[in-house]
Design an enzyme around this catalytic site. Structure first.
Site, PDB file in Angstrom:
ATOM      1  N   GLY A   1       0.836  -1.200   0.000  1.00 47.87           N
ATOM      2  CA  GLY A   1       0.000   0.000   0.000  1.00 47.87           C
ATOM      3  C   GLY A   1       0.870   1.249   0.000  1.00 47.87           C
ATOM      4  O   GLY A   1       2.095   1.185  -0.096  1.00 47.87           O
TER       5      GLY A   1
ATOM      6  N   GLU B   1      10.381  -2.259   3.670  1.00 49.31           N
ATOM      7  CA  GLU B   1       9.539  -2.144   2.473  1.00 49.31           C
ATOM      8  C   GLU B   1      10.377  -1.655   1.293  1.00 49.31           C
ATOM      9  O   GLU B   1      10.319  -2.211   0.197  1.00 49.31           O
ATOM     10  CB  GLU B   1       8.385  -1.161   2.725  1.00 49.31           C
ATOM     11  CG  GLU B   1       7.332  -1.695   3.679  1.00 49.31           C
ATOM     12  CD  GLU B   1       6.274  -0.675   4.060  1.00 49.31           C
ATOM     13  OE1 GLU B   1       5.210  -1.091   4.498  1.00 49.31           O
ATOM     14  OE2 GLU B   1       6.515   0.550   3.939  1.00 49.31           O
TER      15      GLU B   1
HETATM   16  O1  LIG Z   1       3.610   2.217   4.225  1.00 48.11           O
HETATM   17  C1  LIG Z   1       2.893   1.494   4.863  1.00 48.11           C
HETATM   18  C2  LIG Z   1       3.315   0.843   6.115  1.00 48.11           C
HETATM   19  O2  LIG Z   1       4.596   1.252   6.505  1.00 48.11           O
HETATM   20  C3  LIG Z   1       1.511   1.179   4.362  1.00 48.11           C
HETATM   21  O3  LIG Z   1       1.626   0.486   3.177  1.00 48.11           O
HETATM   22  C4  LIG Z   1       0.746   2.457   4.146  1.00 48.11           C
HETATM   23  O4  LIG Z   1       0.688   3.142   5.371  1.00 48.11           O
HETATM   24  C5  LIG Z   1      -0.677   2.181   3.636  1.00 48.11           C
HETATM   25  O5  LIG Z   1      -1.403   1.488   4.607  1.00 48.11           O
HETATM   26  P1  LIG Z   1      -2.965   1.196   4.460  1.00 48.11           P
HETATM   27  O6  LIG Z   1      -3.096   0.226   3.334  1.00 48.11           O
HETATM   28  O7  LIG Z   1      -3.366   0.633   5.790  1.00 48.11           O
HETATM   29  O8  LIG Z   1      -3.642   2.501   4.166  1.00 48.11           O
END
Ligand SMILES: O=C(CO)[C@H](O)[C@H](O)COP(=O)(O)O
Length: 227
Positions: free
Chosen positions: A84, A105
């Site tokens: 995400g 990530e």
């Molecule tokens: O970068 C991230 C975690 O470190 C997530 O991918 C980002 O915050 C999006 O999260 P969500 O799908 O819950 O909105």
């Protein structure tokens, strides 16, 4: 919003084939993807698919839903990473790191043959930093020095505090997170590089020039942005 997240997570399954090594992202949208991927593996509709988790959250979900897990140093290559994002600009530059997993990530997504991003339409912005601060993972002893250094960039930084623990958030690498608000981000790639040049910065949440495809969940269906 949950329906839009589920829809993009389902669409992402179309990119997964037998024998693939898949980077497993962090967050609520990717959680659906891991769940659906596990279901396909359990039903034997996909074979010899392995996941490389970007966080403990991704690892636990993979174990729960039956996605076999391998470590980054056990694979020769990552075919695709799915994750995400907190913001996406029209050029597919991202801000990530709300879940404090940005370093792993970025390592995994940089290494992947294809980096597929899953968002709902609320994440689309004209310019990065419009809604979200840029998370920066820092060595704990350096947090204050780096927060002061960020003033040179016209940014104000806040140490991210934990909600179910006293004191600051501690990342899976044992570091702190600064959330930095910039007056205006004109050149995401340049800022990403500059931030990583500050001694004590481990990694930052600008992912410029790395996403290949973004699937956007909208009320009119899933839309695709590509470079
Ligand atoms: O970068 C991230 C975690 O470190 C997530 O991918 C980002 O915050 C999006 O999260 P969500 O799908 O819950 O909105």
């Amino acid at each position: 919003m949950e329906e839009l997240k589920r829809a993009v997570a389902k669409e992402a399954l179309k990119f997964i084939e037998d024998d693939m090594v898949v980077g497993l992202g962090t967050g609520s949208t990717t959680a659906y993807f891991i769940e659906y991927l596990g279901k396909l593996i359990m039903e034997e509709e996909l074979e010899d698919v392995y996941g490389v988790p970007t966080s403990y959250q991704a690892r636990l979900l993979a174990l729960e839903y039956g996605v076999p897990v391998v470590n980054l140093d056990e694979v020769d290559a990552i075919d695709i990473a799915v994750d995400g994002a907190d913001e996406v600009d029209p050029y597919l530059n991202l801000i990530k790191g709300r879940g404090a997993a940005l370093t792993m990530e970025k390592i995994i997504e940089y290494r992947a043959g294809t980096f597929l991003v899953l968002v709902d339409e609320s994440k689309l912005v004209e310019r990065l930093g419009q809604k979200m601060p840029v998370p920066i993972e820092v060595i704990p002893a350096a947090w204050r020095a780096i927060a002061e250094e960020l003033e040179v960039f016209n940014a104000t930084a806040e140490l991210r505090m934990a909600s179910k623990k006293d004191g600051p958030v501690v990342t899976e690498n044992g570091n702190f997170i600064l959330d930095a608000r910039f007056h205006r981000i004109d050149d995401p790639l340049d800022l990403e590089i500059e931030l990583n040049n500050i001694p004590g910065v481990v990694e930052n949440g600008i992912f410029a020039d790395i996403a290949d495809i973004v699937l956007v969940g909208t009320r009119e269906g899933v839309k695709r942005m590509e470079r």
